[in-house]
Design an enzyme around this catalytic site. Sequence first.
Site, PDB file in Angstrom:
ATOM      1  CG  ASP A 124      -2.080 -13.935  59.168  1.00 31.92           C
ATOM      2  OD1 ASP A 124      -2.631 -13.325  58.402  1.00 31.92           O
ATOM      3  OD2 ASP A 124      -2.561 -13.807  60.306  1.00 31.92           O
ATOM      4  CG  ASP A 134      -4.501 -11.737  63.194  1.00 32.61           C
ATOM      5  OD1 ASP A 134      -4.793 -10.493  62.968  1.00 32.61           O
ATOM      6  OD2 ASP A 134      -3.605 -12.754  62.805  1.00 32.61           O
TER       7      ASP A 134
HETATM    8  N1  LIG Z   1      -3.713 -11.014  60.195  1.00 27.17           N
HETATM    9  C1  LIG Z   1      -2.556  -9.717  60.125  1.00 27.17           C
HETATM   10  C2  LIG Z   1      -1.710  -9.971  59.166  1.00 27.17           C
HETATM   11  O1  LIG Z   1      -0.941 -10.989  59.084  1.00 27.17           O
HETATM   12  C3  LIG Z   1      -0.514  -8.818  58.896  1.00 27.17           C
HETATM   13  S1  LIG Z   1       0.109  -8.777  57.542  1.00 27.17           S
HETATM   14  C4  LIG Z   1       1.781  -8.365  57.618  1.00 27.17           C
HETATM   15  C5  LIG Z   1       2.031  -7.087  57.343  1.00 27.17           C
HETATM   16  C6  LIG Z   1       3.419  -6.844  57.740  1.00 27.17           C
HETATM   17  C7  LIG Z   1       4.131  -7.608  58.423  1.00 27.17           C
HETATM   18  C8  LIG Z   1       3.759  -8.954  58.843  1.00 27.17           C
HETATM   19  C9  LIG Z   1       2.640  -9.483  58.461  1.00 27.17           C
HETATM   20  C10 LIG Z   1      -1.653  -7.297  59.122  1.00 27.17           C
HETATM   21  O2  LIG Z   1      -1.768  -6.916  60.314  1.00 27.17           O
HETATM   22  C11 LIG Z   1      -2.834  -7.296  61.038  1.00 27.17           C
HETATM   23  C12 LIG Z   1      -3.409  -8.401  60.143  1.00 27.17           C
HETATM   24  O3  LIG Z   1      -2.843  -7.741  58.777  1.00 27.17           O
END
Ligand SMILES: N[C@H]1[C@H](O)[C@@H](Sc2ccccc2)[C@@H]2OC[C@H]1O2
Length: 327
Positions: free
Chosen positions: A35, A219
Amino acid sequence: RDTVVATPAYSYYDKEYLCAVKIGTPPQTLPLDFDTGSADLWVFSSETPSSSVSMGKAIYNPKNSSTAKLVTGATWALTYGDGSSSSGDVYTDNVTIGGLNVAAQAVESAQKVSSQFAGDTALSGLLGLAFGTANQVKPAVKTFFDNIRPALPLPIFTVNLKKGAPGSYNFGYIDTTQYTGALTYTPVTPRYSLWEFGISGFSIGTAIKNSTVIDAVADTGTSLLLLPLSIVKAYYAQIAGSSYSTNYGAYVYPCNITPPDFNFYIGTAKQVVPGRYMNYGYISNTQCYGGIQSQGTLMFSLFGDIALKAQFVVFDASVPRIGWANK
Ligand SMILES: N[C@H]1[C@H](O)[C@@H](Sc2ccccc2)[C@@H]2OC[C@H]1O2
């Protein structure tokens, strides 16, 4: 020089991309969501309430690792942009991604996860690739990239996500076979510790470029391409039969129509997101969920997987800067 395969989970619409990460001794392999929009490496573990751990999910058990060490007193808590959250305590342990190994990487063990994570049967955690200043462990710890960076030939990682197929994250080098044409770089301003950059304009389909600077964040953890509402409206105005569904809180369009390409500009270079990439899933046998949606009240646009899977992207920490190429 290291590469790791990024496999789309829920691949019929590429909700997220997961990479195998080895943690502990002997190694425990977990599929993690890399991420670039966050900076914590956290995992489902033996400390996560079993009611939140879906059947068959891989978890980290520090008791089964001879190299696990509790970081006494360290805690973490995260709330993401989509409202999901998790929190817990911290271990250090051996973490290996592809061929790259960090001996005492902070591994954040989840003692609580929100329903979005509990309901996600694919991922076993996240590996944050945003700037280390966004890490939420108290006291702060280093990200995997910050730990491995000195050992890399170049302080970069590249992202080559694909539509409905495994792609790759590469660390420390650029594989020039993964893209076509030229890489075009633009500066990154990490004011929120994110990979934030400016695009110089956009165009829809074959229309001419609309020159307007847009503030955006790359992102990999966001599934969609979130843009200013005015652009989103102009985009769906080009798709006959599309509409804003109050039921879904999103723009939907007739599945039998291929939407127009969405093009964004890095300097004068035109980066293409093909219209065929815009189907984020069927919500009925005739209506499809659009990959482009409004960024709402967010202070920047979010270039998530819908855009990233159409591009080869270099995340270069040396300047910092970000490079884009079509493929
Ligand atoms: N950077 C992103 C992050 O990875 C996800 S957390 C996430 C939640 C459920 C399933 C997978 C990931 C969330 O949505 C946008 C931002 O925060």
